[in-house]
Write a protein that holds these residues in place. Structure first.
Motif, mmCIF file in Angstrom:
data_model
loop_
_atom_site.group_PDB
_atom_site.id
_atom_site.type_symbol
_atom_site.label_atom_id
_atom_site.label_comp_id
_atom_site.label_asym_id
_atom_site.label_seq_id
_atom_site.Cartn_x
_atom_site.Cartn_y
_atom_site.Cartn_z
ATOM 1 N N LEU A 72 -11.154 40.992 -27.062
ATOM 2 C CA LEU A 72 -12.240 40.822 -26.256
ATOM 3 C C LEU A 72 -12.325 42.364 -26.156
ATOM 4 N N ALA A 73 -12.077 43.861 -26.298
ATOM 5 C CA ALA A 73 -12.888 45.029 -25.135
ATOM 6 C C ALA A 73 -12.793 45.877 -26.807
ATOM 7 N N THR A 74 -13.529 45.118 -27.914
ATOM 8 C CA THR A 74 -14.009 45.082 -28.627
ATOM 9 C C THR A 74 -15.160 45.429 -29.070
ATOM 10 N N VAL A 75 -16.302 44.396 -28.551
ATOM 11 C CA VAL A 75 -17.068 43.471 -27.769
ATOM 12 C C VAL A 75 -17.449 44.683 -27.060
ATOM 13 N N PRO A 76 -18.586 45.745 -27.003
ATOM 14 C CA PRO A 76 -19.090 46.101 -25.907
ATOM 15 C C PRO A 76 -19.476 46.055 -24.695
ATOM 16 N N ALA A 77 -20.160 44.623 -24.657
ATOM 17 C CA ALA A 77 -20.776 43.879 -23.307
ATOM 18 C C ALA A 77 -19.812 43.636 -22.611
ATOM 19 N N LEU A 78 -18.292 43.571 -22.844
ATOM 20 C CA LEU A 78 -17.157 42.632 -22.729
ATOM 21 C C LEU A 78 -16.372 43.763 -22.169
ATOM 22 N N ALA A 79 -16.086 45.351 -22.700
ATOM 23 C CA ALA A 79 -14.995 45.922 -22.643
ATOM 24 C C ALA A 79 -14.764 46.122 -21.513
ATOM 25 N N PRO A 80 -15.918 46.154 -20.065
ATOM 26 C CA PRO A 80 -15.470 46.958 -18.889
ATOM 27 C C PRO A 80 -14.701 45.935 -18.287
ATOM 28 N N TYR A 81 -14.806 44.919 -18.866
ATOM 29 C CA TYR A 81 -14.296 43.844 -17.752
ATOM 30 C C TYR A 81 -12.196 43.040 -18.937
ATOM 31 N N ALA A 82 -12.620 43.100 -20.281
ATOM 32 C CA ALA A 82 -11.441 43.129 -20.389
ATOM 33 C C ALA A 82 -10.365 43.804 -20.580
ATOM 34 N N TYR A 83 -10.897 45.408 -20.159
ATOM 35 C CA TYR A 83 -10.389 46.954 -19.461
ATOM 36 C C TYR A 83 -9.495 46.510 -18.433
ATOM 37 N N ALA A 84 -10.284 45.752 -17.318
ATOM 38 C CA ALA A 84 -10.001 45.046 -16.260
ATOM 39 C C ALA A 84 -8.119 43.653 -16.076
ATOM 40 N N GLY A 85 -8.922 43.418 -17.099
ATOM 41 C CA GLY A 85 -8.231 42.007 -17.384
ATOM 42 C C GLY A 85 -7.055 42.559 -17.430
ATOM 43 N N ILE A 86 -6.647 43.264 -18.840
ATOM 44 C CA ILE A 86 -5.846 44.398 -19.792
ATOM 45 C C ILE A 86 -4.703 44.836 -18.148
ATOM 46 N N GLY A 87 -4.856 45.633 -17.480
ATOM 47 C CA GLY A 87 -4.923 45.860 -16.182
ATOM 48 C C GLY A 87 -4.048 44.660 -15.481
ATOM 49 N N LEU A 88 -4.482 43.892 -15.160
ATOM 50 C CA LEU A 88 -3.927 42.271 -14.618
ATOM 51 C C LEU A 88 -2.681 41.523 -15.462
ATOM 52 N N PHE A 89 -2.831 41.122 -17.046
ATOM 53 C CA PHE A 89 -1.926 40.758 -17.678
ATOM 54 C C PHE A 89 -0.344 41.743 -18.352
ATOM 55 N N ILE A 90 -0.664 43.339 -17.932
ATOM 56 C CA ILE A 90 0.360 44.233 -18.150
ATOM 57 C C ILE A 90 1.201 44.393 -17.676
ATOM 58 N N ALA A 91 0.229 44.196 -15.752
ATOM 59 C CA ALA A 91 1.460 44.726 -14.727
ATOM 60 C C ALA A 91 2.443 44.304 -14.450
ATOM 61 N N PRO A 92 2.781 42.518 -14.718
ATOM 62 C CA PRO A 92 4.290 41.969 -14.274
ATOM 63 C C PRO A 92 5.149 42.325 -15.436
ATOM 64 N N ILE A 93 4.977 43.204 -16.608
ATOM 65 C CA ILE A 93 5.746 43.294 -17.920
ATOM 66 C C ILE A 93 6.958 43.966 -17.612
ATOM 67 N N PHE A 94 6.754 45.335 -17.308
ATOM 68 C CA PHE A 94 7.929 45.946 -16.441
ATOM 69 C C PHE A 94 9.191 46.281 -15.034
ATOM 70 N N PRO A 95 8.296 45.130 -14.320
ATOM 71 C CA PRO A 95 9.249 44.541 -13.138
ATOM 72 C C PRO A 95 9.730 43.278 -13.681
ATOM 73 N N THR A 96 9.319 42.678 -14.626
ATOM 74 C CA THR A 96 9.765 40.882 -14.642
ATOM 75 C C THR A 96 10.570 40.914 -16.206
ATOM 76 N N GLY A 97 10.769 42.231 -16.764
ATOM 77 C CA GLY A 97 11.430 42.478 -17.882
ATOM 78 C C GLY A 97 13.178 42.623 -17.192
ATOM 79 N N LEU A 98 12.963 43.256 -16.295
ATOM 80 C CA LEU A 98 14.601 43.955 -16.025
ATOM 81 C C LEU A 98 15.430 42.809 -15.522
ATOM 82 N N PRO A 99 15.005 41.831 -14.517
ATOM 83 C CA PRO A 99 15.810 40.858 -14.829
ATOM 84 C C PRO A 99 16.174 39.869 -15.795
ATOM 85 N N TRP A 100 15.598 39.731 -16.494
ATOM 86 C CA TRP A 100 15.371 38.886 -16.926
ATOM 87 C C TRP A 100 16.622 39.473 -18.414
ATOM 88 N N LEU A 101 16.160 41.504 -18.472
ATOM 89 C CA LEU A 101 17.658 41.485 -19.405
ATOM 90 C C LEU A 101 19.085 41.151 -18.579
#
Length: 419
Positions: free
Chosen positions: A306-335
């Motif tokens: 979605l960030a490839t669409v200029p009008a949506l890019a700033p909002y899409a980057y904020a969404g990336i921050g929300l979605f990427i947030a849990p991966i590092f801490p959530t993956g450790l107990p799974w491992l």
């Protein structure tokens, strides 16, 4: 003579962390987040004080990361040979001494050596607390890990704000203050149990067992393959994290946004990473780690495209921050559940995540030279698809189910939760 941890069983009513030690650990993560974030905004002052080129000044953060990787691997070797308090206490002291040394160093080589020393302590804290939180709170460990790492984000936001407030020319005062604030945390280490916690194969993961039943041991296809794919997942997702943080302003400016808005949007991205970890913490009590990581990778991929669409890019980057947030801490107990017999698995993925952050800059920079700055979200989106593919492979390889509600037996039988 090397001190060996006691082998006697620990009473079930003795928590790994007392409440004050949990709070102190979160403060420790605020500090390591701030330390990592202090170097960049202070670069103009480094250059003026020591007469450095931009690339030479950037070696300060590189030395910090190299020290971090060495710290993770070193303290992993010591984990189980000396007590938890000694590992954490030594790490806090190394970080304090290194930060103070960086503040007062009379020349750049000594400053780099001090940054390396501070990074060594940084790696010990990052590894030690992540490892202990991953096994120290029973079925709440994933939630606690997200909360712990959210405090890292608070520090990462706070560090540049402090530099902006006092001015980069006063960076020595900030590093000295940082060193002093580390020291009181040593007093709270008495609230950390010294024995090595053993990951329990019977601790229920939400979504992996029916109420009132034992949790089956994950069906691991190949330990070496599982570890390799986990390492790949961590390298790739941290590369995306660093890539967005480093190239978002450039991409936004290339599609028509002003420098001020681009900088603000990047700050919002880091803020959303912090907010995302706090928001996902209660969800980890209901949904499994594999399900959360899958949704995170899928959402991150959609937002990058979605960030490839200029009008949506700033909002899409904020969404990336929300979605990427849990991966590092959530993956450790799974491992830890997927490969309980691989004691050094956590160290490998944490060290790999640091290496991914270091390698992301030059690798992505070279790709952007070939394809142009407008392709930043497409390049990162392709990497995100690889993260999603790795996650789906891990789910099949470790035999985890998707989502579900934690069993009552797991909730009532959790004897390791701090009081």
């Amino acid at each position: 003579m090397t001190e060996r941890p006691t082998a006697r069983p620990v009473p079930p009513d003795v928590p790994l962390f007392r409440r004050a030690a949990v709070v102190a650990s979160c403060v420790g993560f605020v500090l390591i987040g701030a330390l990592q974030a202090l170097y960049g905004p202070a670069i103009p002052a480094f250059r003026e004080k020591f007469g450095l080129s931009p690339s030479a000044a950037g070696l300060g953060l590189s030395a910090h990361f190299v020290g971090g990787v060495v710290g993770v691997l070193l303290f992993d070797r010591l984990f189980g040979r000396i007590g938890n308090r000694r590992i954490l206490g030594t790490s806090y002291l190394l970080m304090a001494v290194g930060a103070a040394g960086f503040a007062v160093a009379p020349n750049w080589p000594l400053a780099l050596a001090a940054a390396l020393l501070a990074g060594l302590g940084f790696g010990g804290i990052d590894y030690g607390l992540n490892q202990l939180f991953a096994v120290g709170f029973g079925h709440r460990s994933t939630a606690m890990l997200n909360i712990l790492n959210a405090h890292f984000g608070i520090g990462a936001i706070l560090g540049p704000a402090l530099v902006g407030t006092v001015g980069s020319d006063r960076y020595p005062a900030l590093f000295l203050a940082f060193a002093l604030v580390n020291l009181p945390l040593l007093l709270f280490l008495k609230g950390v149990r010294d024995e090595i916690p053993r990951p329990s194969g019977a601790t229920a993961e939400p979504g992996t067992a029916e109420p009132g039943t034992e949790t089956p041991r994950p069906r691991v296809r190949s330990l070496a393959s599982v570890l390799a794919v986990f390492v790949a997942l961590y390298v790739l997702h941290v590369g995306i994290e660093a890539g967005v943080g480093g190239w978002e302003p450039t991409h936004l400016e290339s599609v028509g946004y002003g420098a001020g808005l681009a900088a603000t949007a990047t700050s919002v991205y880091w803020l959303m990473m912090t907010v995302g970890r706090f928001l996902v913490a209660p969800l980890t009590l209901r949904f499994s780690a594999p399900a959360i990581v899958t949704v995170s990778c899928a959402g991150m991929t959609v937002c990058l495209f979605l960030a490839t669409v200029p009008a949506l890019a700033p909002y899409a980057y904020a969404g990336i921050g929300l979605f990427i947030a849990p991966i590092f801490p959530t993956g450790l107990p799974w491992l830890n559940r997927a490969a309980p017999q691989a004691r050094r698995a956590g160290a490998l993925v944490i060290a790999a995540s640091m290496a991914g952050g270091v390698a992301a800059g030059p690798a992505l920079g070279k790709a952007i030279e070939w394809s142009g700055t407008r392709t930043v979200p497409l390049l990162l989106g392709g990497i995100s698809l690889l993260c999603l593919t790795a996650t789906r492979w891990l789910i099949r390889a470790t035999g985890h189910a998707g989502t579900g509600v934690p069993s009552r037996r797991a909730v009532d039988g959790d004897a390791t939760v701090s009081r």
